[in-house]
Design a protein around this motif. Structure first.
Motif, short mmCIF file in Angstrom:
data_model
loop_
_atom_site.label_atom_id
_atom_site.label_comp_id
_atom_site.label_asym_id
_atom_site.label_seq_id
_atom_site.Cartn_x
_atom_site.Cartn_y
_atom_site.Cartn_z
N ASN A 6 0.83 -1.21 0.00
CA ASN A 6 0.00 0.00 0.00
C ASN A 6 0.86 1.26 0.00
OD1 ASN A 6 -2.23 -1.64 -0.06
ND2 ASN A 6 -2.77 -1.34 2.06
N GLY A 7 1.92 1.23 -0.82
CA GLY A 7 2.75 2.41 -1.01
C GLY A 7 3.87 2.61 -0.01
N GLU A 8 4.00 1.72 0.96
CA GLU A 8 5.05 1.85 1.97
C GLU A 8 5.92 0.60 1.99
OE1 GLU A 8 3.68 3.01 5.81
OE2 GLU A 8 2.30 4.50 5.01
N GLY A 9 7.20 0.78 2.28
CA GLY A 9 8.11 -0.35 2.36
C GLY A 9 7.77 -1.25 3.53
N LYS A 10 7.88 -2.57 3.31
CA LYS A 10 7.61 -3.54 4.38
C LYS A 10 8.56 -4.72 4.21
CE LYS A 10 4.14 -6.21 6.78
NZ LYS A 10 4.64 -5.82 8.08
N ASN A 37 1.55 -5.94 -8.27
CA ASN A 37 2.09 -5.32 -9.48
C ASN A 37 1.00 -4.98 -10.49
OD1 ASN A 37 4.70 -5.54 -8.41
ND2 ASN A 37 4.88 -7.61 -9.18
N GLN A 38 -0.06 -4.37 -9.99
CA GLN A 38 -1.18 -3.86 -10.76
C GLN A 38 -2.04 -4.95 -11.40
OE1 GLN A 38 0.63 -1.00 -13.44
NE2 GLN A 38 0.57 0.56 -11.85
N THR A 39 -1.98 -6.18 -10.86
CA THR A 39 -2.82 -7.27 -11.33
C THR A 39 -3.58 -7.85 -10.14
OG1 THR A 39 -1.25 -7.83 -13.08
CG2 THR A 39 -2.84 -9.53 -12.47
N VAL A 40 -4.90 -7.90 -10.25
CA VAL A 40 -5.72 -8.47 -9.18
C VAL A 40 -5.43 -9.96 -9.10
CG1 VAL A 40 -8.08 -8.95 -8.41
CG2 VAL A 40 -7.52 -6.74 -9.42
N VAL A 41 -5.23 -10.46 -7.88
CA VAL A 41 -4.96 -11.88 -7.66
C VAL A 41 -6.18 -12.48 -6.96
CG1 VAL A 41 -3.43 -13.58 -6.62
CG2 VAL A 41 -2.49 -11.40 -7.44
N ARG A 42 -6.78 -13.48 -7.58
CA ARG A 42 -7.94 -14.14 -6.99
C ARG A 42 -7.54 -14.91 -5.74
NH1 ARG A 42 -12.36 -14.49 -10.57
NH2 ARG A 42 -11.83 -13.79 -12.66
N ARG A 43 -8.45 -14.98 -4.80
CA ARG A 43 -8.17 -15.61 -3.51
C ARG A 43 -7.65 -17.04 -3.68
NH1 ARG A 43 -13.13 -15.39 -0.04
NH2 ARG A 43 -12.92 -13.22 -0.60
N LYS A 44 -8.19 -17.79 -4.62
CA LYS A 44 -7.75 -19.18 -4.80
C LYS A 44 -6.31 -19.27 -5.30
CE LYS A 44 -9.71 -19.64 -9.42
NZ LYS A 44 -10.65 -20.37 -10.26
N GLU A 45 -5.74 -18.16 -5.76
CA GLU A 45 -4.36 -18.13 -6.25
C GLU A 45 -3.37 -17.63 -5.19
OE1 GLU A 45 -3.56 -19.21 -9.38
OE2 GLU A 45 -5.68 -19.76 -9.53
N LYS A 56 4.93 -4.81 -5.69
CA LYS A 56 4.02 -3.77 -5.20
C LYS A 56 2.67 -4.43 -4.91
CE LYS A 56 6.31 0.00 -7.57
NZ LYS A 56 7.50 -0.73 -7.92
N VAL A 57 2.34 -4.51 -3.62
CA VAL A 57 1.12 -5.16 -3.17
C VAL A 57 0.16 -4.08 -2.68
CG1 VAL A 57 0.14 -6.84 -1.56
CG2 VAL A 57 2.44 -7.21 -2.48
N GLU A 58 -1.06 -4.13 -3.19
CA GLU A 58 -2.11 -3.22 -2.73
C GLU A 58 -3.22 -4.07 -2.15
OE1 GLU A 58 -2.11 0.17 -2.79
OE2 GLU A 58 -0.11 0.17 -3.66
N ILE A 59 -3.64 -3.75 -0.93
CA ILE A 59 -4.74 -4.47 -0.28
C ILE A 59 -5.85 -3.46 -0.02
CG2 ILE A 59 -5.46 -5.76 1.75
CD1 ILE A 59 -2.61 -6.82 1.96
N VAL A 60 -7.04 -3.82 -0.50
CA VAL A 60 -8.20 -2.95 -0.35
C VAL A 60 -9.23 -3.67 0.51
CG1 VAL A 60 -10.05 -1.75 -1.58
CG2 VAL A 60 -7.79 -1.94 -2.62
N HIS A 61 -9.74 -2.97 1.53
CA HIS A 61 -10.77 -3.52 2.41
C HIS A 61 -12.13 -3.13 1.88
CE1 HIS A 61 -8.09 -4.53 5.80
NE2 HIS A 61 -7.35 -3.59 5.27
N PHE A 62 -13.05 -4.09 1.91
CA PHE A 62 -14.45 -3.81 1.55
C PHE A 62 -15.13 -3.20 2.76
CE2 PHE A 62 -13.50 -7.55 -1.18
CZ PHE A 62 -13.54 -6.88 -2.40
#
Length: 66
Positions: A6-10, A37-45, A56-62
């Motif tokens: 989410n834009g920060e180093g980890k 890396n700008q590609t949605v990854v399905r949960r089963k993957e 680059k990992v982005e996590i979005v909460h519903f």
């Protein structure tokens, strides 16, 4: 190794799966969407998706509401 979350180093363990990252962050899989890396990854993957240095990992909460 270091990734961007989410834009920060980890720092995360080497050869970590996306499923392990989600578990380590104590997130509820049914309440989030994940992009690597700008590609949605399905949960089963998530289990077979291994993270690499500087991914680059982005996590979005519903959020519910109405």
């Amino acid at each position: 190794m270091r990734i961007q979350l989410n834009g920060e180093g980890k720092d995360v363990g080497d050869n970590i799966s996306l499923a392990t990252l989600v578990a380590d962050l104590k997130l509820k899989p049914e309440q989030i969407a994940v992009e690597v890396n700008q590609t949605v990854v399905r949960r089963k993957e998530w289990e077979k998706t291994r993270l690499r240095v500087e991914d680059k990992v982005e996590i979005v909460h519903f959020v519910g509401g109405g």
